[in-house]
Scaffold this active site. Sequence first.
Site, PDB file in Angstrom:
ATOM      1  N   THR A 156      -1.542   4.597   3.276  1.00 45.50           N
ATOM      2  CA  THR A 156      -2.079   5.504   2.418  1.00 45.50           C
ATOM      3  C   THR A 156      -2.090   6.846   2.411  1.00 45.50           C
ATOM      4  OG1 THR A 156      -3.156   3.584   1.491  1.00 45.50           O
ATOM      5  CG2 THR A 156      -4.301   5.591   0.682  1.00 45.50           C
ATOM      6  N   HIS A 178      -4.239  -1.831  -4.983  1.00 48.65           N
ATOM      7  CA  HIS A 178      -3.908  -3.044  -5.394  1.00 48.65           C
ATOM      8  C   HIS A 178      -5.256  -3.962  -5.106  1.00 48.65           C
ATOM      9  CE1 HIS A 178      -3.543  -4.006  -1.035  1.00 48.65           C
ATOM     10  NE2 HIS A 178      -2.889  -2.667  -0.975  1.00 48.65           N
ATOM     11  N   GLU A 231      -9.944   7.387   2.005  1.00 50.68           N
ATOM     12  CA  GLU A 231      -9.573   6.220   1.866  1.00 50.68           C
ATOM     13  C   GLU A 231     -10.566   5.104   2.666  1.00 50.68           C
ATOM     14  OE1 GLU A 231      -5.954   2.943   2.210  1.00 50.68           O
ATOM     15  OE2 GLU A 231      -6.300   4.355   3.976  1.00 50.68           O
ATOM     16  N   ASP A 276      -9.074  -3.933   2.649  1.00 51.19           N
ATOM     17  CA  ASP A 276      -7.770  -4.579   2.565  1.00 51.19           C
ATOM     18  C   ASP A 276      -7.567  -5.322   3.782  1.00 51.19           C
ATOM     19  OD1 ASP A 276      -4.772  -4.721   1.726  1.00 51.19           O
ATOM     20  OD2 ASP A 276      -4.552  -3.985   3.595  1.00 51.19           O
ATOM     21  N   SER A 330       0.975  -1.245  -0.111  1.00 52.37           N
ATOM     22  CA  SER A 330      -0.121   0.049  -0.017  1.00 52.37           C
ATOM     23  C   SER A 330       0.961   1.265   0.133  1.00 52.37           C
ATOM     24  CB  SER A 330      -0.893   0.117   1.136  1.00 52.37           C
ATOM     25  OG  SER A 330      -2.045  -0.897   1.170  1.00 52.37           O
TER      26      SER A 330
HETATM   27 ZN   LIG Z   1      -2.601  -4.619   2.639  1.00 48.66          ZN
END
Ligand SMILES: [Zn+2]
Length: 464
Positions: A149, A317, A269, A274, A96
């Site tokens: 992030t 991702h 975010e 994730d 990240s």
């Molecule tokens: Zn991750």
Amino acid sequence: MHQLNKLLTISALCSCFASQPLLAQDAPSLHVTDAKQLPKNIIYLIGDGMGPAYTTAYRYYADNPTTRVVEKTIFDQLLVGMSSTYPDDDTYVTDSASSATALATSHKTYNGAISVDHEHNPLSTMLEVAKAQGKLTAVVVTSQINHATPASFLAHNQSRKNYDEIADSYLSNVINGRPIADLMLGGGTRYFVREHRDLTQEFTQLGYQYIDKLSDLNTIKSLPALGLFAPKGLPFALGSEDPLRLATMTHKALELLSDQEAPFVLMVEASQIDWCGHRNDVACAMNEMHDFATTLEHVKTFIDANPDTLLVATADHSTGGLTLGSDGVYQWKGKLLHYVTSLPNAIARAIVDDLTVLDTSATLSTFLAQHIRFNIDAKNLDSLRLQLNSRLTEEKSAKLIEKDLLHFIDKATYTGWTTSGHTAIDVPIFAYGKGQQFFTGHKDNTEIGARLIDIIKAQDGKTK
Ligand SMILES: [Zn+2]
């Protein structure tokens, strides 16, 4: 792999558009130097770990079962392209930090880097560029605000793991004597209120209003402001008091930012898609996706009322190698996930706290009915009970019981996973509002960052 993308000049950006393999009707016909096509405000949203399997899963999870069609989600409506995410490292799989650096600065770097290059030189971020121009800047996340992030938009550090240093640099990294962000909402009191240093007090001395309860959000009447609502990340959406906390915070941020004359750049975010992916927890992930979808709906509504604003959303991702269909069966039963009403991690801890629920199939059935409300046939229930009982002799039994519950939910829904880490597959790009045409087609993550930075820089010329 080397740094492929130098910051484009505006004229280079124009020639770049000309060479894009877009359909004629999609090709932007305006020049970006034409001030009329530049948005005043930018809202940049990142779904951490949100590969295409997540947006697809959310469509079927959110599908209205009373209609024959599968309804398009906000993700389907706003989709404009796909993005590659590889880092400048000896792998195609990014973390990240590296990916957020690409999205925030337009430069590729190594995994773990927070907006620095291989020599640890700082790479300037779009929020720094915006701040230097006197724009309002904000960051709204569900992780701690010094997590990879958001950190890549506000700080520079050789390692994402230096949480205290990164938090400190939110005060020391200044432009015109001021911190980079006018508004920060998320978690992280553990890093900002430490034994020998209380950064929240220092922010207060700089004129920031500080709150530490999400329920106090409406007490913020003006900027600058800082809200830290948890020691680290906020609670997961699934089982939380406010499962739409990202939407709630974003709504408030837009109210505060749009109340001012100055243009703004807001980074949002959905951090925990994730985290659910790393756990291979699909029920957890769908609840995070619902919060993010609701956030996007809010932003779209805002843009409909304020058409001089651009929305760009993407992922850094994909996580977990999530897929829909498993065991050779042509099926994905995502609707069942609405009936998982507690986090499997919390269910596992409740079992460890009261082992009598594993005594008989009847006790387990009664207990599970509070948390997993879909029908479980007697055979599956009994094999689950035997499996869970066998875990109790092993170490870290709560962790193993959680794994068994996750496996049970995956089996019931035909959900597959390939890894507890990240994968290298491309991620979707979404755009809406003024300037959305600059983000269509296939882009590298550095190009998304570069185009946004170009727009921010060109806005400066426009406003002068
Ligand atoms: Zn991750």
